[in-house]
Design a protein around this motif. Structure first.
Motif, PDB file in Angstrom:
ATOM      1  N   LYS A 284       1.003  -0.621  -0.012  1.00 27.15           N
ATOM      2  CA  LYS A 284       0.296  -0.547   0.224  1.00 27.15           C
ATOM      3  C   LYS A 284       0.881   1.381  -0.023  1.00 27.15           C
ATOM      4  N   ARG A 285       0.279   2.612  -0.551  1.00 29.55           N
ATOM      5  CA  ARG A 285       1.180   3.659  -0.661  1.00 29.55           C
ATOM      6  C   ARG A 285       0.056   4.850  -0.002  1.00 29.55           C
ATOM      7  N   TYR A 286       0.805   4.777   1.106  1.00 35.47           N
ATOM      8  CA  TYR A 286       0.006   6.125   2.275  1.00 35.47           C
ATOM      9  C   TYR A 286       1.150   7.363   2.777  1.00 35.47           C
ATOM     10  N   GLN A 306      -3.831   5.148  -0.936  1.00 31.84           N
ATOM     11  CA  GLN A 306      -3.918   5.487  -2.042  1.00 31.84           C
ATOM     12  C   GLN A 306      -4.580   3.934  -2.970  1.00 31.84           C
ATOM     13  N   GLU A 307      -5.104   4.397  -3.551  1.00 31.48           N
ATOM     14  CA  GLU A 307      -5.394   2.449  -3.826  1.00 31.48           C
ATOM     15  C   GLU A 307      -5.278   2.405  -5.438  1.00 31.48           C
ATOM     16  N   ASP A 308      -4.869   0.777  -5.997  1.00 34.42           N
ATOM     17  CA  ASP A 308      -5.117   0.640  -7.543  1.00 34.42           C
ATOM     18  C   ASP A 308      -5.239   1.156  -8.702  1.00 34.42           C
ATOM     19  N   ASP A 309      -6.435   1.485  -8.121  1.00 29.47           N
ATOM     20  CA  ASP A 309      -6.750   3.424  -9.617  1.00 29.47           C
ATOM     21  C   ASP A 309      -6.677   4.512  -8.776  1.00 29.47           C
TER      22      ASP A 309
END
Length: 445
Positions: A284-286, A306-309
């Motif tokens: 995950k990016r945070y 931040q989600e994948d989309d």
């Protein structure tokens, strides 16, 4: 009385629950729960009584349920104590809180009204008629099967206009409370009973509960809250401490507003981490930072993910020293209470009881909750092979964790096997009869 007798563990636990009841009627709890366990078809209370061979005494059991509804808090405390002793969860104690509707049918069902339908389905039914339950569950992580919810206590939410129309204040001593007030009382109840455990209490709730009334109640009970944060939440920065003491109280909230959209839109500051969420390891990016939030009464820790989309979502925690791992794991484990709601409706048939009295409805819902929890505790230290035989379903995923229905059926089979063995005693039973008996058990459970 019922002809069946539950396994030793469940009988001992239910007997502990019955100690909170009137000595003249407490013995009815074991046969009633036995009937609930073996009930089939539409799960009305009458089907419980038929399954437990209690039909001749049906009126007494309906009166018993009505009296049980007044004492659910005491019995729920016993269930919580049993769960803590059986599982002994390490670290923090995590609770999950949410509300769910149960559809009802028929006239004059006390407490039932028209509510928004969270799962419209193919018919796109935006409203439903029934009860709404604000439910509290203990969430624990099994070493193999991930997060599992153990429901404990609930409050029936009844709209003000429904209370007035059904005269529930005069007839049943029911007063109007919002869902936020009910949630705060449930958290205070849990905190009071968990003081002796000596663990930090966390509660994870839906974003609809991230409001001042609930957050203040949680702060008063010294419970840490994790929830979703609105994208337009009115956040402020952390006030800078003055170099010299000035007159008046020090500032609690900063002077500058924080825009979550701008923070999420900035390219700098993003970090990448590995987390175990929903039973699998993910990246995950945070971003994380401290802010002040008036509904929470001061400092909170904010986590942007931040989600994948490319879209982002914001979470917050009222404990500023909490790590991103602790916050995201708590958010992911909240899915356990959603699974509880699914199992209660699909496996135990919540909403099908066909009872009208307010306190009887309260008792029926809680008996289903407690049976769910006791089944999970009974299965906690058992292997998957003991609970489900995938050989009968070769098309099924052999690695899938046992469902709640699998555990309930395993408990049914064990109880029937023990009763059969007790019935035959030391007499040698022909192999053909044993084979036929196993086939019958598989059909029943």
């Amino acid at each position: 009385m019922a002809t069946q007798c539950l396994t030793t563990d469940l009988t001992a636990w239910i007997n502990r629950l019955s100690c909170c009841l009137d000595p003249r009627t407490r013995w009815r709890l074991v046969p009633l729960i036995t009937g609930l366990l073996f009930a089939t078809g539409r799960r009305t209370v009458s089907s419980w009584l038929r399954a437990g061979n209690l039909s001749k005494d049906y009126q007494a059991y309906y009166y018993f349920l009505s009296s049980l509804g007044h004492k659910v808090e005491f019995l729920a405390a016993v269930v919580l104590d049993i769960a803590i002793k059986v599982i002994v969860p390490p670290g923090r104690v995590l609770l999950a809180l949410d509300d769910t509707p149960s559809k009802r049918y028929g006239p004059k069902v006390e407490g039932a009204g028209i509510h928004h339908n969270p799962t419209p389905g193919p018919a796109d039914a935006k409203f439903l008629y029934g009860h709404v339950w604000v439910t509290l569950a203990l969430v624990v992580r099994h070493r193999l099967w991930g997060a599992i919810g153990l429901p404990l206590l609930a409050r029936m939410y009844v709209r003000q206009k429904t209370i007035e129309a059904q005269c529930l204040t005069e007839a049943r001593k029911v007063t109007f409370q919002t869902k936020l007030v009910m949630a705060g009382e449930l958290i205070a109840w849990a905190a009071g009973w968990l003081k002796s455990v000596g663990r930090t209490m966390w509660v994870v709730a839906d974003g609809a509960y991230a409001k001042r009334v609930f957050l203040q109640a949680a702060a008063a009970a010294r419970v840490i809250v994790v929830s979703r944060l609105r994208k337009d939440a009115a956040l402020f920065d952390v006030p800078v401490p003055a170099k010299q003491r000035r007159r008046g109280r020090p500032r609690i909230y900063g002077a500058k507003k924080i825009s979550l959209a701008k923070r999420a839109g900035q390219r700098r500051g993003w970090q990448t981490g590995m987390f175990v969420l929903y039973g699998s390891e993910v990246t995950k990016r945070y971003k994380t930072f401290l802010a002040t939030y008036k509904p929470a009464g001061g400092l909170i820790r904010v986590v942007l993910v931040q989600e994948d989309d490319g879209k982002w979502v914001a979470y917050f925690c009222t404990h500023t020293d909490a790590t991103v791992t602790e916050i995201l794991e708590a958010v992911a484990d909240r899915s356990a209470i959603e699974q509880v709601f699914h199992d209660e409706k699909e496996v135990h048939g919540v909403g099908q009881a066909q009872t009208r009295n307010y306190w009887t409805n309260v008792a029926v819902y809680h008996v289903n909750l407690w049976l769910h929890t006791l089944i999970e505790l009974w299965a906690w230290h058992r292997s998957a092979k003991e609970l489900v035989d995938r050989r009968q379903s070769p098309w099924d995923d052999a690695e899938r964790r046992p469902s709640h229905a699998d555990k309930r059926n395993a408990l049914r089979r064990q109880q029937l096997e023990e009763e059969f063995q007790a019935g035959v005693g030391l007499t040698a039973v022909p192999q053909k009869i044993q084979s036929l008996w196993r086939r019958v058990v598989r059909l029943v459970a």
